[in-house]
Design an enzyme around this catalytic site. Structure first.
Site, PDB file in Angstrom:
ATOM      1  N   LYS A   1     -64.396 -13.835 142.077  1.00  0.00           N
ATOM      2  CA  LYS A   1     -63.843 -14.055 143.028  1.00  0.00           C
ATOM      3  C   LYS A   1     -62.337 -12.986 142.870  1.00  0.00           C
ATOM      4  O   LYS A   1     -62.167 -12.104 143.718  1.00  0.00           O
ATOM      5  CB  LYS A   1     -63.014 -15.417 143.276  1.00  0.00           C
ATOM      6  CG  LYS A   1     -64.419 -16.434 143.591  1.00  0.00           C
ATOM      7  CD  LYS A   1     -63.946 -17.689 143.918  1.00  0.00           C
ATOM      8  CE  LYS A   1     -63.318 -18.452 142.591  1.00  0.00           C
ATOM      9  NZ  LYS A   1     -64.091 -18.665 141.643  1.00  0.00           N
TER      10      LYS A   1
ATOM     11  N   ARG B   1     -60.954 -26.417 148.118  1.00  0.00           N
ATOM     12  CA  ARG B   1     -61.729 -26.571 147.190  1.00  0.00           C
ATOM     13  C   ARG B   1     -62.243 -28.035 147.207  1.00  0.00           C
ATOM     14  O   ARG B   1     -63.172 -28.553 146.477  1.00  0.00           O
ATOM     15  CB  ARG B   1     -60.997 -26.592 145.717  1.00  0.00           C
ATOM     16  CG  ARG B   1     -61.146 -25.427 144.924  1.00  0.00           C
ATOM     17  CD  ARG B   1     -60.609 -25.703 143.709  1.00  0.00           C
ATOM     18  NE  ARG B   1     -60.997 -25.190 142.624  1.00  0.00           N
ATOM     19  CZ  ARG B   1     -60.772 -23.783 142.270  1.00  0.00           C
ATOM     20  NH1 ARG B   1     -59.857 -23.234 142.927  1.00  0.00           N
ATOM     21  NH2 ARG B   1     -61.204 -23.462 141.144  1.00  0.00           N
TER      22      ARG B   1
ATOM     23  N   ARG C   1     -63.676 -13.665 129.257  1.00  0.00           N
ATOM     24  CA  ARG C   1     -62.882 -13.253 130.115  1.00  0.00           C
ATOM     25  C   ARG C   1     -61.497 -12.991 129.060  1.00  0.00           C
ATOM     26  O   ARG C   1     -61.173 -13.935 128.535  1.00  0.00           O
ATOM     27  CB  ARG C   1     -62.379 -14.029 131.229  1.00  0.00           C
ATOM     28  CG  ARG C   1     -61.313 -13.303 132.163  1.00  0.00           C
ATOM     29  CD  ARG C   1     -61.073 -14.337 133.351  1.00  0.00           C
ATOM     30  NE  ARG C   1     -61.419 -15.513 133.490  1.00  0.00           N
ATOM     31  CZ  ARG C   1     -61.613 -16.246 134.431  1.00  0.00           C
ATOM     32  NH1 ARG C   1     -61.650 -15.688 135.700  1.00  0.00           N
ATOM     33  NH2 ARG C   1     -61.827 -17.809 134.371  1.00  0.00           N
TER      34      ARG C   1
ATOM     35  N   ARG D   1     -57.113 -17.316 129.177  1.00  0.00           N
ATOM     36  CA  ARG D   1     -56.487 -18.261 129.936  1.00  0.00           C
ATOM     37  C   ARG D   1     -56.960 -19.637 129.242  1.00  0.00           C
ATOM     38  O   ARG D   1     -58.027 -19.829 128.510  1.00  0.00           O
ATOM     39  CB  ARG D   1     -57.448 -18.348 131.060  1.00  0.00           C
ATOM     40  CG  ARG D   1     -56.448 -17.842 132.452  1.00  0.00           C
ATOM     41  CD  ARG D   1     -57.468 -17.725 133.651  1.00  0.00           C
ATOM     42  NE  ARG D   1     -58.136 -18.957 134.082  1.00  0.00           N
ATOM     43  CZ  ARG D   1     -58.684 -18.865 135.516  1.00  0.00           C
ATOM     44  NH1 ARG D   1     -58.812 -17.929 136.090  1.00  0.00           N
ATOM     45  NH2 ARG D   1     -59.364 -19.941 135.894  1.00  0.00           N
TER      46      ARG D   1
ATOM     47  N   ARG E   1     -65.344 -27.475 134.767  1.00  0.00           N
ATOM     48  CA  ARG E   1     -65.028 -26.707 135.970  1.00  0.00           C
ATOM     49  C   ARG E   1     -66.295 -26.463 136.874  1.00  0.00           C
ATOM     50  O   ARG E   1     -66.132 -26.646 138.060  1.00  0.00           O
ATOM     51  CB  ARG E   1     -64.310 -25.427 135.726  1.00  0.00           C
ATOM     52  CG  ARG E   1     -62.695 -25.572 135.428  1.00  0.00           C
ATOM     53  CD  ARG E   1     -62.438 -24.366 134.508  1.00  0.00           C
ATOM     54  NE  ARG E   1     -62.457 -23.324 135.083  1.00  0.00           N
ATOM     55  CZ  ARG E   1     -62.286 -22.047 134.697  1.00  0.00           C
ATOM     56  NH1 ARG E   1     -62.273 -21.909 133.303  1.00  0.00           N
ATOM     57  NH2 ARG E   1     -62.255 -20.819 135.241  1.00  0.00           N
TER      58      ARG E   1
HETATM   59  P1  AP5 Z   1     -63.242 -13.395 137.690  1.00  0.00           P
HETATM   60  O1  AP5 Z   1     -63.284 -12.268 138.934  1.00  0.00           O
HETATM   61  O2  AP5 Z   1     -61.979 -13.606 136.963  1.00  0.00           O
HETATM   62  O3  AP5 Z   1     -63.818 -14.843 138.242  1.00  0.00           O
HETATM   63  P2  AP5 Z   1     -63.528 -15.869 139.305  1.00  0.00           P
HETATM   64  O4  AP5 Z   1     -64.658 -16.223 140.259  1.00  0.00           O
HETATM   65  O5  AP5 Z   1     -62.098 -15.427 139.958  1.00  0.00           O
HETATM   66  O6  AP5 Z   1     -63.323 -17.150 138.312  1.00  0.00           O
HETATM   67  P3  AP5 Z   1     -62.095 -18.107 137.979  1.00  0.00           P
HETATM   68  O7  AP5 Z   1     -62.406 -18.597 136.704  1.00  0.00           O
HETATM   69  O8  AP5 Z   1     -60.792 -17.546 138.392  1.00  0.00           O
HETATM   70  O9  AP5 Z   1     -62.352 -19.143 139.174  1.00  0.00           O
HETATM   71  P4  AP5 Z   1     -61.892 -20.530 138.889  1.00  0.00           P
HETATM   72  O10 AP5 Z   1     -62.147 -21.174 140.465  1.00  0.00           O
HETATM   73  O11 AP5 Z   1     -62.341 -21.344 138.019  1.00  0.00           O
HETATM   74  O12 AP5 Z   1     -60.432 -20.575 138.828  1.00  0.00           O
HETATM   75  P5  AP5 Z   1     -59.092 -20.658 139.477  1.00  0.00           P
HETATM   76  O13 AP5 Z   1     -57.967 -19.686 138.842  1.00  0.00           O
HETATM   77  O14 AP5 Z   1     -59.366 -20.585 141.044  1.00  0.00           O
HETATM   78  O15 AP5 Z   1     -64.533 -12.899 136.806  1.00  0.00           O
HETATM   79  C1  AP5 Z   1     -64.866 -13.805 135.593  1.00  0.00           C
HETATM   80  C2  AP5 Z   1     -65.217 -12.661 134.346  1.00  0.00           C
HETATM   81  O16 AP5 Z   1     -66.502 -12.418 134.896  1.00  0.00           O
HETATM   82  C3  AP5 Z   1     -64.248 -11.828 134.268  1.00  0.00           C
HETATM   83  O17 AP5 Z   1     -64.117 -11.427 132.773  1.00  0.00           O
HETATM   84  C4  AP5 Z   1     -64.846 -10.437 134.935  1.00  0.00           C
HETATM   85  O18 AP5 Z   1     -64.583  -9.239 134.277  1.00  0.00           O
HETATM   86  C5  AP5 Z   1     -66.262 -10.821 134.901  1.00  0.00           C
HETATM   87  N1  AP5 Z   1     -67.135 -10.326 135.995  1.00  0.00           N
HETATM   88  C6  AP5 Z   1     -66.560 -10.124 137.321  1.00  0.00           C
HETATM   89  N2  AP5 Z   1     -67.565  -9.946 138.172  1.00  0.00           N
HETATM   90  C7  AP5 Z   1     -68.654  -9.179 137.271  1.00  0.00           C
HETATM   91  C8  AP5 Z   1     -69.908  -8.708 137.659  1.00  0.00           C
HETATM   92  N3  AP5 Z   1     -70.344  -8.439 138.773  1.00  0.00           N
HETATM   93  N4  AP5 Z   1     -70.696  -8.577 136.473  1.00  0.00           N
HETATM   94  C9  AP5 Z   1     -70.208  -8.947 135.176  1.00  0.00           C
HETATM   95  N5  AP5 Z   1     -69.271  -9.581 134.902  1.00  0.00           N
HETATM   96  C10 AP5 Z   1     -68.320  -9.719 135.887  1.00  0.00           C
HETATM   97  O19 AP5 Z   1     -58.570 -22.128 139.257  1.00  0.00           O
HETATM   98  C11 AP5 Z   1     -58.116 -22.466 138.088  1.00  0.00           C
HETATM   99  C12 AP5 Z   1     -57.739 -23.893 138.091  1.00  0.00           C
HETATM  100  O20 AP5 Z   1     -56.705 -24.294 139.055  1.00  0.00           O
HETATM  101  C13 AP5 Z   1     -58.879 -25.044 138.848  1.00  0.00           C
HETATM  102  O21 AP5 Z   1     -59.687 -25.560 137.812  1.00  0.00           O
HETATM  103  C14 AP5 Z   1     -57.696 -26.068 139.237  1.00  0.00           C
HETATM  104  O22 AP5 Z   1     -57.483 -26.877 138.089  1.00  0.00           O
HETATM  105  C15 AP5 Z   1     -56.600 -25.333 139.625  1.00  0.00           C
HETATM  106  N6  AP5 Z   1     -56.675 -25.267 141.098  1.00  0.00           N
HETATM  107  C16 AP5 Z   1     -56.782 -23.643 141.697  1.00  0.00           C
HETATM  108  N7  AP5 Z   1     -56.935 -23.960 143.132  1.00  0.00           N
HETATM  109  C17 AP5 Z   1     -56.879 -25.279 143.303  1.00  0.00           C
HETATM  110  C18 AP5 Z   1     -57.124 -25.900 144.513  1.00  0.00           C
HETATM  111  N8  AP5 Z   1     -57.063 -25.201 145.774  1.00  0.00           N
HETATM  112  N9  AP5 Z   1     -57.027 -27.369 144.633  1.00  0.00           N
HETATM  113  C19 AP5 Z   1     -56.985 -28.096 143.306  1.00  0.00           C
HETATM  114  N10 AP5 Z   1     -56.917 -27.169 142.259  1.00  0.00           N
HETATM  115  C20 AP5 Z   1     -57.055 -25.902 142.127  1.00  0.00           C
HETATM  116 MG    MG Z   2     -60.002 -16.176 139.549  1.00  0.00          MG
END
Ligand code: AP5
Ligand code: MG
Ligand code: ZN
Length: 214
Positions: free
Chosen positions: A13, A88, A127, A160, A171
């Site tokens: 994402k 979410r 990552r 992270r 997660r």
């Molecule tokens: P990356 O692009 O970083 O993946 P991502 O989908 O952004 O993954 P996240 O881990 O950020 O998602 P998340 O939903 O767990 O975290 P968030 O920050 O939203 O890519 C991942 C890796 O893969 C990278 O190393 C990249 O290089 C590699 N990659 C990417 N594309 C690739 C490809 N095509 N091929 C190969 N490799 C690839 O949330 C974190 C925490 O915050 C949650 O757990 C929760 O506690 C809290 N939170 C956030 N939003 C809310 C909400 N709305 N409500 C409640 N809690 C929330």
């Molecule tokens: Mg992300």
């Protein structure tokens, strides 16, 4: 363009959001990034959010929904936005619908970056992120030119706090239980556009552009 980008943890994402933000010239709003900035700044919100994030749990809606509404009310979001990581759960999705409706507004599309859970743990624990400029790397899939150093700004890369095996598993479980039902919610609204996220980085973005111009 008023867009959501959805997908399991590690689906790509944040990676694709950078491309979409530049291509459509819209602000990228990641609730995860907002919480992490608050943790870094040691704010009250950051301290509260950290307890949940470190366990891989959702931060309570009471801390999340108003934060997003405030952000979407800002001037730079009036012509469009890309929301990443919100909503979410169903409560958040309904709150977003109500907010948009009250402003005579609606979403244009909901992108789902689909990647099977099996490969995601590897993406998550491999990552590396830049604490200074936010750039994202992967030790195998997208390594920085110099190990441990950001290509963009030269800062030292970090992992992270929630990118451990145990937290990543949790997660993914939380996603299945609370976030996955939103796919049907948006499918029923005829907004859902699914893209295969298990492809080369550039190919994923090509497919995103294709489904968004359809
Ligand atoms: P990356 O692009 O970083 O993946 P991502 O989908 O952004 O993954 P996240 O881990 O950020 O998602 P998340 O939903 O767990 O975290 P968030 O920050 O939203 O890519 C991942 C890796 O893969 C990278 O190393 C990249 O290089 C590699 N990659 C990417 N594309 C690739 C490809 N095509 N091929 C190969 N490799 C690839 O949330 C974190 C925490 O915050 C949650 O757990 C929760 O506690 C809290 N939170 C956030 N939003 C809310 C909400 N709305 N409500 C409640 N809690 C929330
Ligand atoms: Mg992300
Ligand atoms: Zn950097």
């Amino acid at each position: 363009m008023k867009l959501l980008i959805m997908g399991r943890p590690g689906a790509g994402k944040g990676t694709q959001a950078v491309n979409i933000r530049e291509y459509y010239n819209i602000p990228h709003i990641s609730t995860g990034d907002i919480f992490r900035a608050n943790i870094k700044g040691q704010t009250k919100l950051g301290k509260e959010a950290k307890e949940y994030m470190d366990k891989g749990l959702l931060v309570p809606d009471s801390l999340t929904i108003d934060l997003v509404k405030d952000r979407l009310s800002q001037e730079d979001c009036q012509k469009g936005f890309l929301l990443d990581g919100f909503p979410r759960n169903l409560e958040q999705a309904k709150a977003l619908d109500d907010f948009l409706k009250a402003n005579n507004d609606s979403l244009d599309a909901v992108l789902d970056i689909d990647v099977k859970p099996e490969i995601l743990i590897d993406r998550i624990v491999g990552r590396r992120v830049c604490p200074q400029c936010g750039a994202t790397f992967h030790i195998k899939n997208n390594p920085s030119k110099v190990e441990g150093v950001c290509d963009v700004c030269g800062a030292k890369l970090i992992q992270r706090n929630d990118d451990t095996y145990a937290t990543a598993e949790n997660r993914l479980k939380v996603y299945d239980e609370q976030t996955a039902p939103l796919l049907d919610y948006y499918k029923n609204q005829h907004l859902l556009k699914t893209v295969n996220g298990d492809q080369d980085f550039a190919k994923v973005f090509e497919d995103i552009k294709k489904v968004l111009t359809k």
